[in-house]
Design a protein around this motif. Structure first.
Motif, short mmCIF file in Angstrom:
data_model
loop_
_atom_site.label_atom_id
_atom_site.label_comp_id
_atom_site.label_asym_id
_atom_site.label_seq_id
_atom_site.Cartn_x
_atom_site.Cartn_y
_atom_site.Cartn_z
N VAL A 1 2.79 1.75 12.09
CA VAL A 1 3.12 1.37 13.72
C VAL A 1 2.48 2.13 14.66
O VAL A 1 2.00 1.84 15.79
CB VAL A 1 4.69 1.27 13.75
N SER A 2 2.34 3.38 14.18
CA SER A 2 1.45 4.41 14.94
C SER A 2 0.21 4.15 15.29
O SER A 2 -0.38 4.53 16.06
CB SER A 2 1.73 5.72 14.59
N LYS B 1 2.94 -1.58 20.68
CA LYS B 1 3.27 -0.40 19.80
C LYS B 1 4.92 -0.26 20.16
O LYS B 1 5.81 -0.26 19.52
CB LYS B 1 2.61 0.81 19.79
N ALA C 1 -0.84 0.87 15.54
CA ALA C 1 -0.90 -0.52 16.16
C ALA C 1 -1.27 -0.26 17.36
O ALA C 1 -1.37 0.46 18.34
CB ALA C 1 0.68 -1.26 16.20
N ASN D 1 -1.91 -0.34 21.50
CA ASN D 1 -0.69 0.20 22.47
C ASN D 1 -0.04 -0.79 23.11
O ASN D 1 1.27 -0.33 23.34
CB ASN D 1 -1.70 1.08 23.30
N GLU E 1 8.17 -0.64 17.57
CA GLU E 1 9.22 0.72 17.65
C GLU E 1 10.53 0.46 18.22
O GLU E 1 11.24 1.16 18.13
CB GLU E 1 8.71 1.96 18.34
#
Length: 899
Positions: free
Chosen positions: A199-200, A207, A202, A204, A211
Motif C-alpha cells: 500500500v505504501s 493511497k 501505491a 499517492n 489506508e
C-alpha cells in the motif's frame, strides 16, 4: 534438524508420531490468485514459447513449486472450461487449485470471482450466464451488471470477490469516479482488492483510500489488500506481485472470506515483515490418566482450548506445567496444581512434550515426565541430556485459574513477572552465587576465629594470677633451687611446639597424595575427538600425565623428608629424655629436702607448668587477632561486590519496567523499588523473639533501607538503634544481644524488589486515569498483570480461563489487541469460555475438548474436526454452541468486528 527429519529418524513414540499428524489449525499459504490458463494466452495472442497447454501447465506447476506457492486460482474472462485442465494438473501435482472467472462489469471494472474448489463447473457456467454472457467467442466480454449488482450476485453464489488490479487499467479506483466509486468501495460485499505491491508504494492519489484514511471512502473495516497480478507466464510467479500469504486452516472460499475479513491477522504481503521464529510447544501426548486418549498438535501462534466444565482444559494446562517442572507462583495455584497431578493425572501417567527451540538455531527436544518422577530431556536423536526443561525452553509462563489475580495482589510476585523482559547474564548469576557462598563462608570463619579468641582470652585470664603466685615463690628463692626442673618444663613445651609446627606439613603432604593421580579423562583422545583442534588437547593430556608423575615423586620425597625429620627429632628427644631422667632424679631428691623444710616444691613446678602452657597462647591470640582483621577486611570487599551485584540486577529490572511502560504507554505504568520487601528481614529478626511490629514499622518507613548500615548500627549497641531507627528499648536490647552472627546474616540478605503497577481505567478515547493496583477491582488488577504478561519474551504463555478474573471491556479493548499483535512473535495457549479471545483474537487453533465416561473411568476426547480455526464450519459451530452468549453473541461479534 527439521520436524520431517525427526519423523524419519523414528525416534518418537508412535503416539507422538500420530500427534504430529493431527491438524494444528491455520497457517500461511502462499497463494497466486490470478493465474491465466493457456487458452487466455492464445485468445489474446500473448507471445509464449509453449506449444501446448500441457507444456504450459507443467511449467506453471513447476514454477509454483519452486516459488513455494501452494494455492492457485485459475481465472479466465467469463470462462470456466478453459481453466479445468490447469486446475486438474495442479491438483494432481499436490497443489490446491481454485477455479473461478474474471468478471468485467458493464462499467468496465474487473473482479476475480473465486469459488470453493469442489464447486461444479456447470453451476459456474450458469452464474456466468446470469451476468449476460452467452457468446464464448467474444475475446473479453462485458457483463450486464454494474459493480454493486455483481457483488450482490457473487455473495448469493457463495463466491469471494476481489477487485482486480485496482490501481491499474480496468481497476476499480481507475475506472470509476465520483459517488459511484465511493458506493462500490464502501460496499460491505466487497472484501478485497489486488495490488502489485505494498500500500505504501501505491499511487499517492489512491493511497489514503487504501489506508482507509480518506473520509469519503471510510469503511468500518479496511478493505483487504492482496498481491494477485495477472500471471500468463511461469516466470511471473517468481515475482512478489503475483502472490501473497493467506492464513487458513483449510483451503476454501470461506477461508478466503474469513482472511479478508481479518486481513491484519490473516493476510501477509511480501513487503510485510515475516513472522518471528520463537520457542514453541509442538505436540503433546499422555499415557494414562484422564487425558490418556488425547493428543495435541499445537499451533505456533494463538491456541484456544474450549469445552464444558470437566472436559480436561485445566488438566491439559497443568500437565504442561508438570512436564516442564515449573512451580506455580501463587500459593492457591500450587494447591490446585498438586491436586490435579495427584487426582487427575495420577501416579504412573506419562506426559510427553515435543518442543522447538530457536535459540541460535532451530532444535527439537522431547521432554517426558512420569508421575511422580522428575522430567527427562532428550534431543532429536533420542539421547538423554543433562539439561532441565527450562534450559531448552526458558521463561515459559503458565498460569492456572485465578492465579493471575492472586499474583496481582502481591507487589513482590509482580516483580517476578518482569524477569521475562531481562536477558540474564549467566556469568553474573554464577558470580552472584559465588559471592553469596563466600559471604557465608567468611561469616563461618569469622565466628570460628572469634570463638577461638574468646576461648583463648578465657584461658589467658588466669595467667596474671599465676604469674603473681610465681613472683611469691621467686621471692622465697625457690625458683633458683628448681631452675633445672623449670627449664625442663620449657624444653618439654618446645618439643610439643615442634610437633605442632610439623603437623601443617604432614597435612600438606596428605592433601597432595590424595589429589593424585591427576584426572586426564576430560582431555583424553575419546573426549576431544569431536573438537576442531583435538590433537592439541590430546597433547595436553600427555602434559598432565607427566606433571602427575613428577608430583607423585615430589609427594614421595615430601613424605620421606617428613619421616626423616620425625626420626631425627625422635632421636634428639631420646637423648633429651636421658638427660631429663637424671634431672628428674635430682628434682625428686630436692623435693624431699624441701618437704622437710615444709616448702611445697611440687606446687611451684605445677605452677610453672601451667604458666608455660599458657604463655604460647599469647602468640596464638595475636595470630587469631591478625587473622580476624584480615577476614573482616576480606568480608568488607565481598559485601561491596554483593551490593553491586544486587544493584546491577535491580537496574535490569528497572530497565524492564521502563520498557513495559513505554510499550503500554496508554494502558500501563510500571515502577519498581529496590529492596522494598522487608519480609525476609522480619523473618530473620524473629529469632530475637518478642514483638517486632513497632520496629518493622519504623524500618518500612525508610525509603531506602541499607542493610549494611542497619547491621553496623546493631553492632554499635542499643543506644545507636534507638537513636537511628527509633526502636523501642526492649527490641533494641534483644537485637543487640543476638550477636554478630545475626548481624552478618542481615548483611547477606537479599530483599526482593517490589513492583508497582498502575492501570489506565479511562474508556478508550478519554483522558487517562491512572489507578494503582490496590485501588482496582480484582478484574482490573488481573487485566493489568495480563497486559504485562502478553509482552513478556518470546517464550510460550499459557493461561487458564483468564476471563474469570478480567474486566470484559479490557479484554476487548486492551488484551485482545496486544494478543493479536504479539502472537506472530510468540505462542499463546488459552483456555476460555469467552468468545472474545478466540474470535476477536483470531485464534489459529481452536481445540474443542469433550469428556467421555464417568468418574475414574472418564477420558478427554478431542475430535479432529474440532482442531482448526474459525474458518472451519465445525469449529465455528462449536464456538457458537459452547462459548458464553451462544450463537446470538457470536453473530453480534460477527457483524461488529467482521467475523
Amino acid at each position: 534438524m527439521t520436524l520431517d527429519t525427526i519423523k524419519l529418524a523414528n525416534r518418537l513414540s508412535s503416539r507422538m508420531q500420530d500427534a504430529l499428524e493431527l491438524p494444528n489449525g491455520s497457517r500461511f499459504f502462499r497463494c497466486a490468485l490470478q493465474v491465466n490458463p493457456f487458452a487466455y494466452l492464445e485468445r489474446f495472442n500473448n507471445k509464449t514459447s509453449f506449444e501446448s497447454e500441457a507444456e504450459y501447465n507443467d511449467a506453471i506447476i513447476k514454477a509454483c513449486i519452486e516459488s513455494g506457492i501452494e494455492v492457485i486460482a485459475v481465472t479466465d474472462h467469463y470462462r470456466v472450461d478453459t481453466s479445468v485442465g490447469l486446475r486438474n494438473a495442479a491438483r494432481s501435482a499436490g497443489l490446491h487449485a481454485f477455479i473461478g472467472f474474471e468478471a468485467v462489469t458493464k462499467d468496465g471494472v474487473h473482479f476475480l470471482c473465486l469459488f470453493d474448489p469442489n464447486k461444479d463447473e456447470l453451476e459456474l457456467e450458469r452464474f456466468i450466464g446470469q451476468c449476460g454472457i452467452h457468446d464464448k467467442n467474444q475475446q473479453s466480454p462485458l457483463g450486464d451488471k454494474d459493480c454493486t449488482e455483481l457483488l450482490k450476485c457473487a455473495k448469493e453464489w457463495g463466491a469471494v470477490c476481489i477487485a482486480a488490479h485496482v490501481a491499474s487499467k480496468g481497476g476499480l479506483l481507475k475506472k470509476l469516479s465520483g459517488q459511484s466509486r465511493v458506493n462500490v468501495w464502501t460496499s460491505s460485499d466487497l472484501l478485497a482488492c489486488a495490488l502489485p505491491s505494498s500500500v505504501s508504494d501505491a499511487p499517492n492519489e489512491i493511497k489514503p483510500i487504501l489506508e482507509n484514511k480518506n473520509a469519503a471512502y471510510k469503511r468500518d473495516r479496511p478493505l483487504a489488500v492482496v498481491n494477485a497480478s495477472d500471471v500468463s507466464d511461469p516466470s511471473k510467479l517468481k515475482k512478489n506481485s503475483a502472490s501473497c500469504f493467506i492464513k487458513m486452516s483449510g483451503i476454501s472460499a470461506e477461508a478466503f472470506r474469513q482472511a479478508f475479513l481479518d486481513a491484519k491477522s490473516r493476510i501477509r504481503l511480501h513487503s510485510d515483515p515475516e513472522p518471528t521464529p520463537h520457542s514453541e510447544f509442538v505436540a503433546m501426548t499422555w499415557d494414562g490418566g484422564f487425558l490418556g486418549d488425547a493428543a495435541v498438535h499445537f499451533n505456533a501462534n494463538l491456541n484456544v482450548l474450549v469445552g464444558g466444565r470437566g472436559t480436561g482444559k485445566s488438566t491439559l494446562i497443568e500437565s504442561l506445567r508438570y512436564v516442564l517442572g515449573l512451580e506455580p507462583l501463587g500459593e492457591e495455584a500450587r494447591i490446585v496444581h498438586n491436586g490435579v497431578v495427584k487426582n487427575v493425572l495420577r501416579s504412573g501417567t506419562k506426559v510427553s512434550l515435543l518442543v522447538r527451540s530457536h535459540k541460535l538455531s532451530e532444535h527439537y527436544y522431547l521432554i517426558e515426565r512420569s508421575v511422580p518422577n522428575p522430567p527427562v530431556v532428550m534431543n532429536a536423536e533420542g539421547e538423554v541430556l543433562n539439561l532441565s526443561p527450562s534450559e531448552v525452553i526458558p521463561r515459559v509462563g503458565i498460569f492456572g485459574q485465578h492465579e493471575i489475580s492472586e499474583l496481582a495482589k502481591s507487589p513482590e510476585k509482580c516483580t517476578l513477572l518482569l524477569e521475562g523482559f531481562i536477558e540474564r547474564n549467566p556469568s553474573l548469576a554464577a558470580r552472584k552465587s559465588e559471592v553469596r557462598g563466600e559471604l557465608e563462608r567468611s561469616r563461618t570463619r569469622i565466628m570460628e576465629v572469634r570463638r577461638e579468641i574468646e576461648r583463648l582470652d578465657e584461658r589467658l585470664s588466669a595467667l596474671p594470677g599465676l604469674e603473681e603466685m610465681q613472683r611469691h615463690f621467686q621471692q622465697a628463692g625457690l625458683e633458683e633451687r628448681l631452675r633445672e626442673k623449670s627449664q625442663l618444663i620449657r624444653e618439654d613445651r618446645l618439643f610439643a611446639t615442634v610437633d605442632e609446627r610439623l603437623d601443617q606439613y604432614r597435612a600438606l603432604q596428605k592433601e597432595l597424595a590424595e589429589g593424585l593421580p591427576i584426572d586426564t579423562a576430560f582431555v583424553s583422545g575419546k573426549a576431544v575427538k569431536v573438537l576442531l583442534n583435538s590433537e592439541i588437547f590430546s597433547e595436553i593430556a600427555g602434559n598432565l600425565e607427566v606433571l602427575g608423575g613428577r608430583l607423585e615423586e615430589i609427594s614421595d620425597q615430601f613424605g620421606k623428608a617428613i619421616a626423616e625429620a620425625d626420626l631425627s627429632i625422635a632421636g634428639t628427644k631420646s637423648i633429651w629424655n636421658e638427660r631429663k631422667t637424671r634431672i628428674e632424679e635430682t628434682y625428686e631428691k630436692l623435693l624431699r629436702e624441701l618437704q622437710k623444710s615444709e616448702i611445697d616444691g611440687a606446687e611451684f613446678i605445677e605452677l610453672r607448668q601451667q604458666i608455660e602452657e599458657l604463655r604460647p597462647l599469647n602468640e596464638k591470640m595475636q595470630n587469631h587477632t591478625r587473622s580476624l582483621e584480615l577476614l573482616e577486611e576480606e568480608r568488607r570487599d565481598w559485601l561491596a561486590e554483593w551490593e553491586e551485584i544486587k544493584a546491577s540486577e535491580f537496574r535490569q529490572i528497572e530497565k524492564a519496567a521502563r520498557r513495559v511502560s513505554q510499550e503500554l504507554s496508554d494502558k500501563l505504568q510500571v515502577s519498581v523499588k529496590m529492596a522494598g520487601d522487608l519480609d525476609p528481614l522480619e523473618k530473620l529478626l524473629q529469632e530475637v523473639r518478642g514483638h517486632l511490629d513497632a520496629a518493622m514499622k519504623r524500618l518500612r518507613g525508610f525509603d531506602d533501607l541499607s542493610l549494611r548500615e542497619f547491621a553496623e548500627t546493631c553492632r554499635a549497641g542499643k543506644d545507636a538503634l534507638m537513636e537511628r531507627y527509633q526502636f523501642p528499648i526492649g527490641v533494641s536490647e534483644r537485637i543487640t544481644k543476638a550477636g554478630r552472627d545475626l548481624f552478618m546474616r542481615i548483611e547477606e540478605l537479599e530483599l526482593p524488589t517490589i513492583t508497582e503497577i498502575k492501570l489506565n481505567t479511562a474508556p478508550e478515547g478519554e483522558l487517562v486515569s491512572w489507578q494503582s493496583l490496590q485501588a482496582l477491582s480484582t478484574g482490573q488488577m488481573a487485566t493489568a498483570v495480563l497486559l504485562l504478561l502478553l509482552l513478556d519474551s518470546e517464550a510460550p504463555l499459557v493461561v487458564d480461563q483468564p476471563e474469570d478474573d478480567l474486566d470484559n471491556r479490557f479484554i476487548t479493548e486492551s488484551v485482545v489487541p496486544i494478543m493479536r499483535q504479539e502472537k506472530c512473535r510468540r505462542q499463546f495457549i488459552f483456555s476460555t469460555h469467552n468468545a472474545n479471545i478466540p474470535v476477536l483474537g483470531d485464534a489459529e487453533l481452536i481445540l474443542g475438548l469433550a469428556s467421555t465416561g464417568v468418574a475414574s473411568e472418564g477420558r478427554t476426547r478431542i475430535s479432529r474436526q474440532h482442531m482448526a480455526s474459525i474458518d472451519s464450519e465445525p469449529v465455528r459451530k462449536l464456538v457458537e454452541e459452547i462459548l458464553e452468549g451462544g450463537r446470538a453473541a457470536f453473530e453480534i461479534r460477527r457483524s461488529k468486528y467482521g467475523f
